[in-house]
Design a protein around this motif. Structure first.
Motif, mmCIF file in Angstrom:
data_model
loop_
_atom_site.group_PDB
_atom_site.id
_atom_site.type_symbol
_atom_site.label_atom_id
_atom_site.label_comp_id
_atom_site.label_asym_id
_atom_site.label_seq_id
_atom_site.Cartn_x
_atom_site.Cartn_y
_atom_site.Cartn_z
ATOM 1 N N MET A 134 33.393 28.634 75.680
ATOM 2 C CA MET A 134 33.308 30.011 76.153
ATOM 3 C C MET A 134 32.746 30.865 75.032
ATOM 4 S SD MET A 134 36.291 32.707 77.368
ATOM 5 C CE MET A 134 37.170 31.504 78.344
ATOM 6 N N PHE A 177 37.576 32.565 82.077
ATOM 7 C CA PHE A 177 37.331 31.120 82.171
ATOM 8 C C PHE A 177 36.347 30.764 83.290
ATOM 9 C CE2 PHE A 177 41.171 31.279 79.638
ATOM 10 C CZ PHE A 177 40.974 30.260 78.728
ATOM 11 N N THR A 198 32.699 29.744 81.699
ATOM 12 C CA THR A 198 32.673 28.665 80.708
ATOM 13 C C THR A 198 31.533 27.716 81.037
ATOM 14 O OG1 THR A 198 34.295 27.432 82.008
ATOM 15 C CG2 THR A 198 35.139 28.793 80.208
ATOM 16 N N ILE A 236 42.545 24.171 84.246
ATOM 17 C CA ILE A 236 41.694 25.359 84.294
ATOM 18 C C ILE A 236 40.609 25.100 85.348
ATOM 19 C CG2 ILE A 236 40.166 26.913 83.004
ATOM 20 C CD1 ILE A 236 43.039 27.076 82.064
#
Length: 199
Positions: free
Chosen positions: A143, A160, A163, A189
């Motif tokens: 990221m 997120f 990313t 995630i």
């Protein structure tokens, strides 16, 4: 250089083919990968490339993290997928909560980029999570975070959904920093880019 910065700077808006992506970030990432002049994809993968696979956009994976800066952090050689060892230093510790799970990540600053006026505000945040090696790339994801994003109260927003995979996920000729073991999140995630299925 920051991958996302590079693709924003070089994104070709004159490409007549429609660009796939739910958000501006996804569209810019896909546009960069479609461009043979800068895509990390191998030729055979580029020919069949229609767009990267992403998890659905999920606002619960946009969090405000408390940033505790690391004072007098030593410069160290970051391990990579090759013999290259770029110089980094620990910038700080990020603490945040995702879906009831307390998380901690270490964020880094590249010494090469810190000396470049264009990229001096760029910070590097690599991580793995419980999807790594299955739904997402086993080597982890990255990221881009910027020092200018830090709020006066000492927090910084982490999204997120934005990313991306290291270039090594697409082509082994690249040299990519390895995610430190301490940057593993004990949670799935399910946001951002998924693992790339090579042809």
């Amino acid at each position: 250089m920051s991958f996302f910065l590079a693709l924003i700077i070089s994104c070709n808006s004159q490409d007549k083919r429609p660009v796939i992506g739910e958000t501006e970030y996804q569209q810019e990432l896909n546009a960069s990968y479609k461009d043979a002049s800068k895509s990390p994809l191998k030729k055979k993968d580029l020919k069949q490339f229609k767009g990267l696979d992403f998890f659905p956009i999920d606002s619960t994976f946009i969090v405000n993290a408390k940033l505790t800066k690391t004072e007098n952090a030593p410069i160290f050689e970051m391990a990579t997928t090759t013999d290259r060892k770029p110089l980094y230093k620990e910038y700080g510790i990020l603490e945040f909560n995702i879906k009831g799970t307390n998380c901690t990540l270490t964020i880094y600053q590249s010494q090469a980029e810190a000396e470049d006026e264009k990229y001096k505000n760029y910070l590097f945040l690599p991580f793995t999570d419980d999807t790594s090696g299955e739904d997402s790339y086993g080597g982890g994801r990255y990221m881009d975070v910027f020092t200018t994003d830090e709020k006066p109260n000492g927090t910084i927003e982490l999204n997120f959904n934005n990313t991306y995979n290291p270039y090594c996920a697409y082509n082994e000729k690249y040299s990519c920093p390895l995610t430190p073991r301490k940057n593993h999140l004990d949670i799935e995630i399910k946001a951002g880019v998924k693992v790339f299925k090579k042809h």
